[in-house]
Design a protein around this motif. Sequence first.
Motif, PDB file in Angstrom:
ATOM      1  N   ALA A 356       0.844  -1.200   0.000  1.00  0.00           N
ATOM      2  CA  ALA A 356       0.000   0.000   0.000  1.00  0.00           C
ATOM      3  C   ALA A 356       0.876   1.246   0.000  1.00  0.00           C
ATOM      4  O   ALA A 356       1.974   1.248   0.560  1.00  0.00           O
ATOM      5  CB  ALA A 356      -0.913  -0.003   1.223  1.00  0.00           C
ATOM      6  N   ARG A 357       0.378   2.291  -0.631  1.00  0.00           N
ATOM      7  CA  ARG A 357       1.049   3.589  -0.618  1.00  0.00           C
ATOM      8  C   ARG A 357       0.072   4.630  -0.084  1.00  0.00           C
ATOM      9  O   ARG A 357      -1.019   4.809  -0.623  1.00  0.00           O
ATOM     10  CB  ARG A 357       1.505   3.994  -2.015  1.00  0.00           C
ATOM     11  N   PHE A 358       0.464   5.299   0.997  1.00  0.00           N
ATOM     12  CA  PHE A 358      -0.291   6.430   1.521  1.00  0.00           C
ATOM     13  C   PHE A 358       0.418   7.699   1.072  1.00  0.00           C
ATOM     14  O   PHE A 358       1.620   7.887   1.337  1.00  0.00           O
ATOM     15  CB  PHE A 358      -0.392   6.368   3.042  1.00  0.00           C
ATOM     16  N   ALA A 359      -0.318   8.556   0.371  1.00  0.00           N
ATOM     17  CA  ALA A 359       0.245   9.785  -0.185  1.00  0.00           C
ATOM     18  C   ALA A 359      -0.360  10.986   0.531  1.00  0.00           C
ATOM     19  O   ALA A 359      -1.576  11.203   0.483  1.00  0.00           O
ATOM     20  CB  ALA A 359      -0.031   9.865  -1.679  1.00  0.00           C
ATOM     21  N   VAL A 360       0.488  11.753   1.214  1.00  0.00           N
ATOM     22  CA  VAL A 360       0.067  12.956   1.931  1.00  0.00           C
ATOM     23  C   VAL A 360       0.588  14.175   1.183  1.00  0.00           C
ATOM     24  O   VAL A 360       1.785  14.279   0.906  1.00  0.00           O
ATOM     25  CB  VAL A 360       0.610  12.959   3.378  1.00  0.00           C
ATOM     26  N   ARG A 361      -0.303  15.095   0.831  1.00  0.00           N
ATOM     27  CA  ARG A 361       0.077  16.345   0.173  1.00  0.00           C
ATOM     28  C   ARG A 361      -0.206  17.500   1.106  1.00  0.00           C
ATOM     29  O   ARG A 361      -1.320  17.650   1.609  1.00  0.00           O
ATOM     30  CB  ARG A 361      -0.693  16.534  -1.132  1.00  0.00           C
ATOM     31  N   LEU A 362       0.808  18.331   1.338  1.00  0.00           N
ATOM     32  CA  LEU A 362       0.684  19.489   2.214  1.00  0.00           C
ATOM     33  C   LEU A 362       1.130  20.739   1.463  1.00  0.00           C
ATOM     34  O   LEU A 362       2.105  20.690   0.700  1.00  0.00           O
ATOM     35  CB  LEU A 362       1.554  19.315   3.466  1.00  0.00           C
ATOM     36  N   PRO A 363       0.433  21.855   1.664  1.00  0.00           N
ATOM     37  CA  PRO A 363       0.860  23.092   0.996  1.00  0.00           C
ATOM     38  C   PRO A 363       2.234  23.520   1.491  1.00  0.00           C
ATOM     39  O   PRO A 363       2.486  23.563   2.702  1.00  0.00           O
ATOM     40  CB  PRO A 363      -0.226  24.099   1.375  1.00  0.00           C
ATOM     41  N   GLY A 364       3.139  23.803   0.554  1.00  0.00           N
ATOM     42  CA  GLY A 364       4.481  24.214   0.927  1.00  0.00           C
ATOM     43  C   GLY A 364       4.574  25.720   1.098  1.00  0.00           C
ATOM     44  O   GLY A 364       3.725  26.483   0.642  1.00  0.00           O
TER      45      GLY A 364
END
Length: 373
Positions: A356-364
Motif C-alpha cells: 500500500a502507498r499512503f500519499a500525503v500532500r501538504l501546501p508548501g
Amino acid sequence: MGSGDDGQVTALPASPASTATAASLGELLPDGLVVVSGDGAVRFVNQEACRILDCEVEDLLGGTVTEVLPLTDRDGRDWWEEPTPWNAPSTRTRRREKLLVGPDGRDVLVTARYIRSPTGHLERVLVGLRDAEARLRAERDQATVLSTVAHELRAPLTSVTGFTSSLLRRWDRFTDEQKRLMIETIESDASRLTRLITELLDISRLDSDSLTLRLAPVDLHDVLATHVSRHELSRTAGQVVLSLGPLAQERGLPEVWADADRLQQVFFNLIENALRHGEAPVTVTLDLDGPTGDWVLVLVDDEGGGIAEEDRDKVFGRFWRGSDGSTTGLGLYVVRGLVEAHGGTVAVESSPAGGARFAVRLPGGVPDAVALP
C-alpha cells in the motif's frame, strides 16, 4: 400551516390559495409530513414522507390514518391506540418523538402535533416522520466506540496492573533483567494507552471542529528524520527508510506552515500502520508535487499485500476496522482529519513495491505575513 411567535404550529385559512401555499411549504420541509383532518382522514402527504414510508401519495391520501399508516412500537403495540389524538385531553397538543416500526417494517421516528380550536376541539393532526437510519447509525457508532475503547484499554491495563502488582509484592524475587523487561513493558503499554486516549480526544475535537493547531514554519525533513531515528531505536535497523524524491533533490524542500507535533502524530500513525498491516521495509519519500512544485508530497510505501480497491474509500472512515478487525479504526481517521486541518489531502493507492502507498500532500511555503526574515 404556519408558525406563531410562540413556536406553536397554527393552521392557515382553508382557502384554495392558502392550501396550495401550505402544500408548497410542506414539500420544502426536510422531514416527512402527513396532515390529518379532525375526522382522521389524511389530507396531505409530502414526498419526503413517501420516501421514508416507501409508498405513493395515493396510498395514503384520503384514507383513514390509522388504517393507511399503521405504526407500532418494538413490542407490537399500536401507536394510534390510547390516548388517540381524538380522545386525548383538550390540553394535550403533541406527542413526543418515538422510534416506531412503519408499515413496511422499517424503523421510523414519529412525532405529532395537535392543532386545536380555541375551545379545544381537534382540527388537525400533523404527523412528522424522520428516517431513523441516521439515528440508528449514530447509536451503532456509539456502541462501537464503547466496545473499541473497552477492548483496547483492557489489554494494556491488565499488563500494567499485573506487572506493577508483581514488582511491588515480589521485588526481591526478580533479577535485574526481569525487572527491566517488566518496566519496559509497563512503559510501552502506558504509551499505548496515552496514544489511544489522545486519538479519542482528537476524534472528538475533529468532529466538533474544535481542533487547535499551533502553526509555525516546519522543516518536514527534520521532523521525519527525527521520527525515523527514534523509531529505529526500538526496532531492527532498516525497517524504515527515509529518502528524497527527484524534484526535492533538485530544488530542495520548502518549509511548511504546520503544527510539528500533529505532523509527528500523522506520520507515526502511517508508519505504524504500514509495519503492522504491511511488510518491511517501509519507505518514506519526501518530494515536491503540483504544476509548480508548490506542494510537499510524502509517500509511505510498504511491501505487504496492499489494500483492496473496494476498501480504499473506507480505510479513513471512523472506526473502520477492516476485515480482520485487528485495529481500533481510529488512527487513519485521525490522520485524515489532521492532514485536512492543515489544508492538505491524504489518499491510499497501490505501491510500486506491491503493498500500500499512503500519499500525503501538504501546501508548501510560509505565508508572507508570518515569514521569518
